[in-house]
Write an enzyme that holds these catalytic residues in place. Structure first.
Site, PDB file in Angstrom:
ATOM      1  N   ARG A 176      -7.133  19.300   2.353  1.00 37.31           N
ATOM      2  CA  ARG A 176      -5.909  18.977   3.104  1.00 37.31           C
ATOM      3  C   ARG A 176      -4.705  18.963   2.172  1.00 37.31           C
ATOM      4  O   ARG A 176      -4.738  18.364   1.091  1.00 37.31           O
ATOM      5  CB  ARG A 176      -6.038  17.596   3.772  1.00 37.31           C
ATOM      6  CG  ARG A 176      -5.689  17.627   5.260  1.00 37.31           C
ATOM      7  CD  ARG A 176      -5.931  16.305   5.918  1.00 37.31           C
ATOM      8  NE  ARG A 176      -7.324  15.884   5.905  1.00 37.31           N
ATOM      9  CZ  ARG A 176      -7.779  14.873   6.652  1.00 37.31           C
ATOM     10  NH1 ARG A 176      -6.939  14.218   7.434  1.00 37.31           N
ATOM     11  NH2 ARG A 176      -9.037  14.508   6.610  1.00 37.31           N
ATOM     12  N   ARG A 199       3.645   7.069  -6.656  1.00 36.82           N
ATOM     13  CA  ARG A 199       2.874   8.185  -7.217  1.00 36.82           C
ATOM     14  C   ARG A 199       3.552   9.513  -6.879  1.00 36.82           C
ATOM     15  O   ARG A 199       3.701  10.388  -7.731  1.00 36.82           O
ATOM     16  CB  ARG A 199       1.453   8.135  -6.663  1.00 36.82           C
ATOM     17  CG  ARG A 199       0.446   8.965  -7.441  1.00 36.82           C
ATOM     18  CD  ARG A 199      -0.948   8.461  -7.176  1.00 36.82           C
ATOM     19  NE  ARG A 199      -1.978   9.240  -7.828  1.00 36.82           N
ATOM     20  CZ  ARG A 199      -2.290   9.157  -9.116  1.00 36.82           C
ATOM     21  NH1 ARG A 199      -1.629   8.337  -9.907  1.00 36.82           N
ATOM     22  NH2 ARG A 199      -3.245   9.899  -9.638  1.00 36.82           N
ATOM     23  N   CYS A 207      -3.346  11.645   1.607  1.00 32.91           N
ATOM     24  CA  CYS A 207      -2.684  10.354   1.395  1.00 32.91           C
ATOM     25  C   CYS A 207      -1.297  10.542   0.802  1.00 32.91           C
ATOM     26  O   CYS A 207      -0.293  10.404   1.468  1.00 32.91           O
ATOM     27  CB  CYS A 207      -3.551   9.508   0.473  1.00 32.91           C
ATOM     28  SG  CYS A 207      -5.207   9.306   1.097  1.00 32.91           S
ATOM     29  N   LYS A 226       0.825  -1.210   0.000  1.00 36.10           N
ATOM     30  CA  LYS A 226       0.000   0.000   0.000  1.00 36.10           C
ATOM     31  C   LYS A 226       0.859   1.261   0.000  1.00 36.10           C
ATOM     32  O   LYS A 226       0.662   2.178  -0.796  1.00 36.10           O
ATOM     33  CB  LYS A 226      -0.935   0.010   1.220  1.00 36.10           C
ATOM     34  CG  LYS A 226      -1.780   1.261   1.338  1.00 36.10           C
ATOM     35  CD  LYS A 226      -2.716   1.453   0.156  1.00 36.10           C
ATOM     36  CE  LYS A 226      -3.432   2.784   0.229  1.00 36.10           C
ATOM     37  NZ  LYS A 226      -4.241   3.076  -0.980  1.00 36.10           N
TER      38      LYS A 226
END
Ligand code: NAI
Ligand code: SAJ
Length: 456
Positions: free
Chosen positions: A359, A244, A291, A237
């Site tokens: 965020r 990315r 994230c 994960k």
């Protein structure tokens, strides 16, 4: 006479074959608790309720728990979720409470998907610890704990398992533990959870993996990849997010070379990507959300070894709001105008199109920089409801045409920005940070991030 095997309520170590276990889970005989009913947790609880018919959602926010228990949906922007929550609470498959320990005592499968944040570049696992300790207080032998929150590698081994053992008095092996990350995007959560991507399972032992495989075999239509252990699944994960962030940083650094090369870098990237071994992402004003900007710190701050690439990528991406404002300043100066005397508007405070979340948003960073450097700054965002930064006035898309603008910066490619009333402005300079205006007839000077029209 064969003894009638009772349907197991706990799956871990149950004296029941696979079909009996599946029947028990799908038939509502295995009570499930889902901890965290947010953007990911509520859709997840709904899909679990569809598959098992016996889910209690747990949230520390009484407004959230009360709303869900009443069949309402506090999570915005998820197609199909309000209808699912209403239907599943009405038929008794889903309920909600703030009583985490009570829910844990009644459940045999515990799914934790509470926030895992970053504070001062360090992971903040306080919500995870609180939820896991509550689960531990209600944990019984034969239960299974599944962590879906994104966590630093080795968290299940070094933190979650000890917390569960300390609170329950049980030992791992009397209960099961697995890490099964959520690979879902806001705005399409139900579709993603039901099976858009392969599901990853990392069991603390073979029985934990078997139970998690059985459960996700009922939850999702996607293939299930069982890896060696929870730490491997945690890495899967986090690595997705690190890939990315680094890839976007490459695109962004290339974009900052556009002026020197005199090249439209996105054009070059698009064609470079026609070769199957190349997948350079899109440059932009920065990397936002809760994230991708944060996952690198799950490794940077936790690893003993050096992580120069991850840190450099973060620095490149964190520099992009400033680069964007510098390019806008340059574009304005090319028209003989000075930012310090200008009225500017930022189009897009959300971190990505269509999602009500600011965020770490690049648009917010751009607005803050402009508030320090321009005379007047407006922010236009049809999706977010958050207040704009200090010194920035929010104006609706319908009303912005009444303001005389010198500069417009597009930071987020909301669909609604297909209809910015450009004709209403007399003489505005546009900096398109997201290639949102490609193909639009804009009767004003338009600079596009990375288009090579600037000095750098
Ligand atoms: N939002 C996304 O796109 C994705 C998020 N994730 C991961 O999912 C996890 C949850 O993220 P989101 O749903 O976006 O967070 P969120 O901020 O939308 O919702 C979190 C919910 O958990 C509740 N909560 C906080 N502490 C709690 C506790 N101790 N017990 C029970 N409930 C508690 C909060 O009240 C809130 O309702 C995070 O680990 C995140 O990294 C993974 C994939 C995608
Ligand atoms: C698409 C992907 O690989 N991961 C997803 C990601 O979702 P998230 O909502 O963070 O959106 P995102 O598309 O990664 O965008 C993050 C930020 O990066 C920016 N961004 C994205 C792609 C790109 O080429 N260039 C770029 O600048 C976006 O504008 C945004 O500000 O992170 C989620 C997560 O792990 O929470 C993950 O589950 C999602 O699948």
């Amino acid at each position: 006479m064969s003894s009638q095997r009772s349907e197991p309520t706990g799956l871990y170590g149950a004296d029941a074959d696979e079909p009996a276990r599946r029947r028990a889970f799908a038939g509502g005989a295995v009570p499930v608790a889902v901890y965290g009913l947010g953007k990911m947790g509520l859709p997840l609880a709904a899909v679990y309720a569809e598959a098992s018919g016996a889910v209690t959602g747990v949230d520390i926010d009484p407004d959230v728990a009360e709303a869900v228990d009443a069949g309402e949906c506090p999570v915005e922007g998820e197609p199909g979720l309000p209808e699912a929550v209403e239907r599943l609470t009405a038929d008794g498959s889903l309920s909600a409470t703030t009583d985490a320990v009570g829910a844990a005592a009644a459940a045999s499968v515990h799914v934790v998907i509470v926030p895992t944040l970053v504070a001062d570049d360090e992971p903040d696992l306080s919500a995870l610890e609180a939820a896991v300790r509550s689960v531990g207080e209600g944990l019984d032998a034969g239960d299974t704990v599944i962590i879906e929150s994104t966590v630093p590698p080795r968290t299940c081994r070094d933190r979650v398992a000890p917390w569960l053992e300390a609170e329950s008095g049980l030992e791992l092996g009397e209960f099961g533990l697995a890490f099964c990350p959520e690979r879902t995007m806001s705005g399409r959560a139900l579709e993603d959870i039901r099976g858009a991507h392969p599901k990853v399972v990392g069991g603390a032992d073979d029985e934990s993996a078997r139970v998690a495989e059985l459960i996700y075999g009922e939850i999702t239509d996607a293939e299930i990849y069982t890896v060696s252990d929870p730490a491997t699944a945690e890495c899967v994960k986090v690595f997705e997010g690190l890939y990315r962030d680094v890839n976007i940083a490459l695109a962004n650094e290339l974009a900052t070379l556009a002026g020197e090369f005199g090249v439209d870098v996105p054009e070059a990237i698009e064609v470079a990507n026609t070769q199957p071994f190349c997948d350079i992402h899109d440059p932009g004003p920065g990397v936002g959300g809760h994230c991708i900007p944060y996952y690198p710190y799950f490794v940077i701050s936790e690893a003993e070894s050096a992580t120069p690439l991850l840190e450099t990528a973060r620095h490149v991406n964190e520099y992009m709001p400033e680069y964007t404002v510098d390019r806008a300043t340059e574009a304005l100066a090319d028209e003989g105008r000075d930012l310090s005397e200008a009225t500017a508007a930022v189009f897009g405070l959300a971190y990505r199109p269509g999602v009500d979340e600011t965020r770490a948003s690049p648009g917010v960073d751009v607005a803050e920089l402009l508030a320090d450097r321009a005379e007047t700054v407006y922010a236009v965002d049809p999706v977010t409801t958050d207040s704009p930064p200090a010194g920035v006035e929010r104006v609706s898309l319908d009303d912005i045409d009444a303001r005389e603008l010198d500069l417009a910066v597009v930071a987020t490619a909301h669909d609604e920005f297909e209809s910015i009333p450009w004709d209403a402005f007399d003489d505005v300079v546009v900096l398109d940070g997201r290639r949102q205006l490609d193909g639009q007839a804009v009767p004003h000077p338009v600079a596009r991030l990375g288009d090579g029209s600037g000095k750098n």
